[in-house]
Design a protein around this motif. Structure first.
Motif, PDB file in Angstrom:
ATOM      1  N   GLU A 243      25.731  11.186  36.659  1.00  0.00           N
ATOM      2  CA  GLU A 243      26.604  11.362  37.815  1.00  0.00           C
ATOM      3  C   GLU A 243      26.363  10.312  38.904  1.00  0.00           C
ATOM      4  OE1 GLU A 243      25.617  15.319  38.995  1.00  0.00           O
ATOM      5  OE2 GLU A 243      26.550  16.210  37.215  1.00  0.00           O
TER       6      GLU A 243
ATOM      7  N   VAL B  32      12.875  19.847  32.582  1.00  0.00           N
ATOM      8  CA  VAL B  32      13.579  19.134  33.644  1.00  0.00           C
ATOM      9  C   VAL B  32      14.312  17.880  33.165  1.00  0.00           C
ATOM     10  CG1 VAL B  32      12.084  19.999  35.471  1.00  0.00           C
ATOM     11  CG2 VAL B  32      11.530  17.843  34.366  1.00  0.00           C
TER      12      VAL B  32
ATOM     13  N   GLU C 233      21.527  14.523  33.454  1.00  0.00           N
ATOM     14  CA  GLU C 233      22.839  14.826  34.039  1.00  0.00           C
ATOM     15  C   GLU C 233      22.993  14.145  35.394  1.00  0.00           C
ATOM     16  OE1 GLU C 233      23.241  19.068  34.173  1.00  0.00           O
ATOM     17  OE2 GLU C 233      23.165  19.245  31.990  1.00  0.00           O
ATOM     18  N   ARG C 234      21.937  14.182  36.206  1.00  0.00           N
ATOM     19  CA  ARG C 234      22.014  13.538  37.521  1.00  0.00           C
ATOM     20  C   ARG C 234      22.178  12.028  37.384  1.00  0.00           C
ATOM     21  NH1 ARG C 234      17.369  16.174  41.182  1.00  0.00           N
ATOM     22  NH2 ARG C 234      16.177  15.429  39.432  1.00  0.00           N
TER      23      ARG C 234
ATOM     24  N   PRO D  89      16.702  17.362  30.810  1.00  0.00           N
ATOM     25  CA  PRO D  89      18.161  17.452  30.727  1.00  0.00           C
ATOM     26  C   PRO D  89      18.838  17.401  32.102  1.00  0.00           C
ATOM     27  CG  PRO D  89      17.165  19.062  29.268  1.00  0.00           C
ATOM     28  CD  PRO D  89      16.061  18.471  30.109  1.00  0.00           C
ATOM     29  N   GLU D  90      18.246  18.065  33.081  1.00  0.00           N
ATOM     30  CA  GLU D  90      18.811  18.039  34.441  1.00  0.00           C
ATOM     31  C   GLU D  90      18.777  16.626  35.007  1.00  0.00           C
ATOM     32  OE1 GLU D  90      17.534  19.458  38.860  1.00  0.00           O
ATOM     33  OE2 GLU D  90      17.036  20.796  37.209  1.00  0.00           O
ATOM     34  N   ARG D  91      17.681  15.930  34.784  1.00  0.00           N
ATOM     35  CA  ARG D  91      17.572  14.554  35.280  1.00  0.00           C
ATOM     36  C   ARG D  91      18.588  13.650  34.597  1.00  0.00           C
ATOM     37  NH1 ARG D  91      11.032  13.989  35.480  1.00  0.00           N
ATOM     38  NH2 ARG D  91      10.722  15.419  37.220  1.00  0.00           N
TER      39      ARG D  91
END
Length: 55
Positions: free
Chosen positions: A34, A24, A30-31, A26-28
């Motif tokens: 953004e 998780v 990216e968020r 990498p997803e965090r």
């Protein structure tokens, strides 16, 4: 794994398991990239919102 009184092993319920942090992160990241910086809180702001005493 959990055991019951008889000592037999119970397999963990997949719904109760936490996601693998490595999966998780990498997803965090990216968020966070953004996220508008005005939406981020400082430590002091977060403490105030949560009502935590930092004495």
């Amino acid at each position: 794994m959990d055991t019951n009184d008889e000592g037999s092993v119970h397999e963990p319920n997949e719904g109760d398991l936490l996601p693998d942090e490595a999966a998780v992160l990498p997803e965090r990241g990216e968020r966070l990239d953004e996220t508008d910086e005005d939406d981020l809180l400082s430590t002091e702001e977060a403490v105030d919102r949560l009502g935590i005493g930092m004495d």
